[in-house]
Design a protein around this motif. Structure first.
Motif, PDB file in Angstrom:
ATOM      1  N   MET A 186       0.835  -1.188   0.000  1.00 50.26           N
ATOM      2  CA  MET A 186       0.000   0.000   0.000  1.00 50.26           C
ATOM      3  C   MET A 186       0.874   1.244   0.000  1.00 50.26           C
ATOM      4  SD  MET A 186      -3.023   0.746   2.624  1.00 50.26           S
ATOM      5  CE  MET A 186      -3.171   2.319   3.339  1.00 50.26           C
ATOM      6  N   LEU A 187       0.480   2.215  -0.802  1.00 46.79           N
ATOM      7  CA  LEU A 187       1.243   3.450  -0.888  1.00 46.79           C
ATOM      8  C   LEU A 187       1.033   4.305   0.359  1.00 46.79           C
ATOM      9  CD1 LEU A 187       0.474   4.521  -4.556  1.00 46.79           C
ATOM     10  CD2 LEU A 187       2.600   3.564  -3.679  1.00 46.79           C
ATOM     11  N   ASP A 188       2.080   4.966   0.775  1.00 46.36           N
ATOM     12  CA  ASP A 188       1.966   5.899   1.890  1.00 46.36           C
ATOM     13  C   ASP A 188       1.388   7.201   1.349  1.00 46.36           C
ATOM     14  OD1 ASP A 188       2.182   7.388   4.167  1.00 46.36           O
ATOM     15  OD2 ASP A 188       4.343   7.643   4.009  1.00 46.36           O
ATOM     16  N   ARG A 189       0.135   7.480   1.648  1.00 45.09           N
ATOM     17  CA  ARG A 189      -0.525   8.658   1.098  1.00 45.09           C
ATOM     18  C   ARG A 189      -0.527   9.831   2.068  1.00 45.09           C
ATOM     19  NH1 ARG A 189      -6.458   8.492   2.211  1.00 45.09           N
ATOM     20  NH2 ARG A 189      -6.676   6.884   3.753  1.00 45.09           N
ATOM     21  N   PHE A 190      -0.027   9.637   3.271  1.00 45.17           N
ATOM     22  CA  PHE A 190      -0.047  10.703   4.259  1.00 45.17           C
ATOM     23  C   PHE A 190       1.079  11.694   3.992  1.00 45.17           C
ATOM     24  CE2 PHE A 190      -2.095   7.043   6.201  1.00 45.17           C
ATOM     25  CZ  PHE A 190      -3.340   7.595   6.437  1.00 45.17           C
ATOM     26  N   GLY A 191       0.739  12.962   4.074  1.00 43.39           N
ATOM     27  CA  GLY A 191       1.721  14.000   3.804  1.00 43.39           C
ATOM     28  C   GLY A 191       1.766  14.403   2.349  1.00 43.39           C
ATOM     29  N   ARG A 192       0.976  13.740   1.499  1.00 43.93           N
ATOM     30  CA  ARG A 192       0.960  14.074   0.073  1.00 43.93           C
ATOM     31  C   ARG A 192      -0.359  14.735  -0.281  1.00 43.93           C
ATOM     32  NH1 ARG A 192       2.808   8.804  -3.148  1.00 43.93           N
ATOM     33  NH2 ARG A 192       0.554   8.795  -3.355  1.00 43.93           N
ATOM     34  N   ALA A 193      -0.283  15.658  -1.225  1.00 40.94           N
ATOM     35  CA  ALA A 193      -1.505  16.308  -1.698  1.00 40.94           C
ATOM     36  C   ALA A 193      -2.280  15.347  -2.590  1.00 40.94           C
ATOM     37  CB  ALA A 193      -1.157  17.577  -2.469  1.00 40.94           C
ATOM     38  N   ALA A 194      -3.570  15.294  -2.381  1.00 42.03           N
ATOM     39  CA  ALA A 194      -4.448  14.500  -3.243  1.00 42.03           C
ATOM     40  C   ALA A 194      -4.742  15.305  -4.507  1.00 42.03           C
ATOM     41  CB  ALA A 194      -5.756  14.188  -2.518  1.00 42.03           C
ATOM     42  N   ARG A 195      -5.080  14.616  -5.565  1.00 41.11           N
ATOM     43  CA  ARG A 195      -5.551  15.266  -6.788  1.00 41.11           C
ATOM     44  C   ARG A 195      -7.015  14.882  -6.933  1.00 41.11           C
ATOM     45  NH1 ARG A 195      -4.982  14.449 -12.329  1.00 41.11           N
ATOM     46  NH2 ARG A 195      -4.119  12.394 -11.927  1.00 41.11           N
ATOM     47  N   LEU A 196      -7.872  15.898  -7.011  1.00 38.50           N
ATOM     48  CA  LEU A 196      -9.314  15.668  -7.026  1.00 38.50           C
ATOM     49  C   LEU A 196      -9.951  16.233  -8.285  1.00 38.50           C
ATOM     50  CD1 LEU A 196     -10.201  16.794  -3.377  1.00 38.50           C
ATOM     51  CD2 LEU A 196      -9.504  14.527  -4.152  1.00 38.50           C
ATOM     52  N   HIS A 197     -11.080  15.645  -8.660  1.00 41.46           N
ATOM     53  CA  HIS A 197     -11.950  16.234  -9.678  1.00 41.46           C
ATOM     54  C   HIS A 197     -13.177  16.708  -8.919  1.00 41.46           C
ATOM     55  CE1 HIS A 197     -13.881  17.037 -13.466  1.00 41.46           C
ATOM     56  NE2 HIS A 197     -14.971  16.503 -12.945  1.00 41.46           N
ATOM     57  N   TYR A 198     -13.362  18.036  -8.884  1.00 39.85           N
ATOM     58  CA  TYR A 198     -14.459  18.619  -8.121  1.00 39.85           C
ATOM     59  C   TYR A 198     -15.734  18.580  -8.947  1.00 39.85           C
ATOM     60  CZ  TYR A 198     -10.562  20.220  -5.375  1.00 39.85           C
ATOM     61  OH  TYR A 198      -9.419  20.260  -4.620  1.00 39.85           O
ATOM     62  N   GLU A 199     -16.795  18.109  -8.320  1.00 41.16           N
ATOM     63  CA  GLU A 199     -18.112  18.056  -8.932  1.00 41.16           C
ATOM     64  C   GLU A 199     -19.056  18.911  -8.103  1.00 41.16           C
ATOM     65  OE1 GLU A 199     -18.779  13.839  -8.924  1.00 41.16           O
ATOM     66  OE2 GLU A 199     -17.389  13.522 -10.582  1.00 41.16           O
ATOM     67  N   SER A 200     -20.259  19.089  -8.557  1.00 40.76           N
ATOM     68  CA  SER A 200     -21.246  19.867  -7.816  1.00 40.76           C
ATOM     69  C   SER A 200     -21.717  19.054  -6.616  1.00 40.76           C
ATOM     70  CB  SER A 200     -22.427  20.210  -8.724  1.00 40.76           C
ATOM     71  OG  SER A 200     -23.374  20.966  -8.018  1.00 40.76           O
ATOM     72  N   GLY A 201     -21.245  19.423  -5.426  1.00 37.42           N
ATOM     73  CA  GLY A 201     -21.653  18.732  -4.201  1.00 37.42           C
ATOM     74  C   GLY A 201     -20.803  17.551  -3.802  1.00 37.42           C
ATOM     75  N   SER A 202     -19.834  17.174  -4.598  1.00 34.59           N
ATOM     76  CA  SER A 202     -18.949  16.051  -4.252  1.00 34.59           C
ATOM     77  C   SER A 202     -17.651  16.183  -5.050  1.00 34.59           C
ATOM     78  CB  SER A 202     -19.619  14.707  -4.553  1.00 34.59           C
ATOM     79  OG  SER A 202     -19.837  14.560  -5.939  1.00 34.59           O
ATOM     80  N   TYR A 203     -16.765  15.248  -4.822  1.00 33.53           N
ATOM     81  CA  TYR A 203     -15.523  15.204  -5.601  1.00 33.53           C
ATOM     82  C   TYR A 203     -15.084  13.756  -5.758  1.00 33.53           C
ATOM     83  CZ  TYR A 203     -13.486  15.002  -0.891  1.00 33.53           C
ATOM     84  OH  TYR A 203     -13.191  14.667   0.412  1.00 33.53           O
ATOM     85  N   ARG A 204     -14.261  13.528  -6.784  1.00 33.66           N
ATOM     86  CA  ARG A 204     -13.677  12.206  -7.011  1.00 33.66           C
ATOM     87  C   ARG A 204     -12.184  12.306  -6.776  1.00 33.66           C
ATOM     88  NH1 ARG A 204     -13.743  10.802 -12.325  1.00 33.66           N
ATOM     89  NH2 ARG A 204     -14.602  12.778 -12.965  1.00 33.66           N
ATOM     90  N   ILE A 205     -11.622  11.316  -6.131  1.00 35.62           N
ATOM     91  CA  ILE A 205     -10.185  11.281  -5.885  1.00 35.62           C
ATOM     92  C   ILE A 205      -9.494  10.673  -7.108  1.00 35.62           C
ATOM     93  CG2 ILE A 205      -8.341  10.345  -4.438  1.00 35.62           C
ATOM     94  CD1 ILE A 205     -10.373  10.402  -2.110  1.00 35.62           C
ATOM     95  N   LEU A 206      -8.630  11.458  -7.741  1.00 38.31           N
ATOM     96  CA  LEU A 206      -7.883  11.003  -8.906  1.00 38.31           C
ATOM     97  C   LEU A 206      -6.519  10.444  -8.512  1.00 38.31           C
ATOM     98  CD1 LEU A 206      -8.668  13.981 -11.320  1.00 38.31           C
ATOM     99  CD2 LEU A 206      -9.861  11.781 -11.153  1.00 38.31           C
ATOM    100  N   ALA A 207      -5.927  11.026  -7.484  1.00 39.96           N
ATOM    101  CA  ALA A 207      -4.648  10.551  -6.947  1.00 39.96           C
ATOM    102  C   ALA A 207      -4.735  10.668  -5.425  1.00 39.96           C
ATOM    103  CB  ALA A 207      -3.483  11.375  -7.472  1.00 39.96           C
ATOM    104  N   PRO A 208      -4.423   9.600  -4.706  1.00 38.61           N
ATOM    105  CA  PRO A 208      -4.595   9.618  -3.255  1.00 38.61           C
ATOM    106  C   PRO A 208      -3.660  10.590  -2.544  1.00 38.61           C
ATOM    107  CG  PRO A 208      -3.464   7.621  -3.942  1.00 38.61           C
ATOM    108  CD  PRO A 208      -3.862   8.344  -5.187  1.00 38.61           C
ATOM    109  N   GLY A 209      -4.115  11.067  -1.416  1.00 34.38           N
ATOM    110  CA  GLY A 209      -3.352  11.960  -0.561  1.00 34.38           C
ATOM    111  C   GLY A 209      -4.201  12.279   0.651  1.00 34.38           C
ATOM    112  N   ASP A 210      -3.657  13.083   1.546  1.00 31.17           N
ATOM    113  CA  ASP A 210      -4.417  13.393   2.759  1.00 31.17           C
ATOM    114  C   ASP A 210      -4.880  14.839   2.830  1.00 31.17           C
ATOM    115  OD1 ASP A 210      -1.974  14.573   3.249  1.00 31.17           O
ATOM    116  OD2 ASP A 210      -1.764  13.777   5.273  1.00 31.17           O
ATOM    117  N   HIS A 211      -4.530  15.644   1.814  1.00 31.07           N
ATOM    118  CA  HIS A 211      -4.932  17.043   1.818  1.00 31.07           C
ATOM    119  C   HIS A 211      -4.948  17.590   0.398  1.00 31.07           C
ATOM    120  CE1 HIS A 211      -0.541  17.402   1.570  1.00 31.07           C
ATOM    121  NE2 HIS A 211      -0.768  18.586   1.034  1.00 31.07           N
ATOM    122  N   VAL A 212      -5.522  18.796   0.265  1.00 27.55           N
ATOM    123  CA  VAL A 212      -5.417  19.598  -0.949  1.00 27.55           C
ATOM    124  C   VAL A 212      -4.955  20.981  -0.518  1.00 27.55           C
ATOM    125  CG1 VAL A 212      -7.135  18.334  -2.306  1.00 27.55           C
ATOM    126  CG2 VAL A 212      -7.867  20.245  -0.877  1.00 27.55           C
TER     127      VAL A 212
END
Length: 72
Positions: free
Chosen positions: A1-27
């Motif tokens: 499992m990849l260590d996703r803590f401390g890395r920025a996530a990459r998201l696709h923002y939608e109206s009222g929700s978002y999809r995670i494109l690349a894992p991370g713990d923050h934006v």
């Protein structure tokens, strides 16, 4: 499992929700650069594909984009 803590996530923002494109713990806030933990993410623009740290920042950014003709 990849260590996703401390890395920025990459998201696709939608109206009222978002999809995670690349894992991370923050934006990052598009205006201030402040780290926003995913669990605390409440404000974003699906039109601009940006995250914001607060409602005030989101409102000001929307007004700025509207003044530039980016929204009707």
């Amino acid at each position: 499992m990849l260590d996703r803590f401390g890395r920025a996530a990459r998201l696709h923002y939608e109206s009222g929700s978002y999809r995670i494109l690349a894992p991370g713990d923050h934006v990052l806030c598009a205006v201030t650069g402040q780290r926003i933990p995913l669990a605390a993410l409440r404000y974003w623009s699906h039109e601009l594909q940006e995250a914001y740290a607060s409602a005030d920042i989101a409102s000001n950014r929307y007004a700025e984009a509207r003044a530039k003709g980016m929204f009707p």
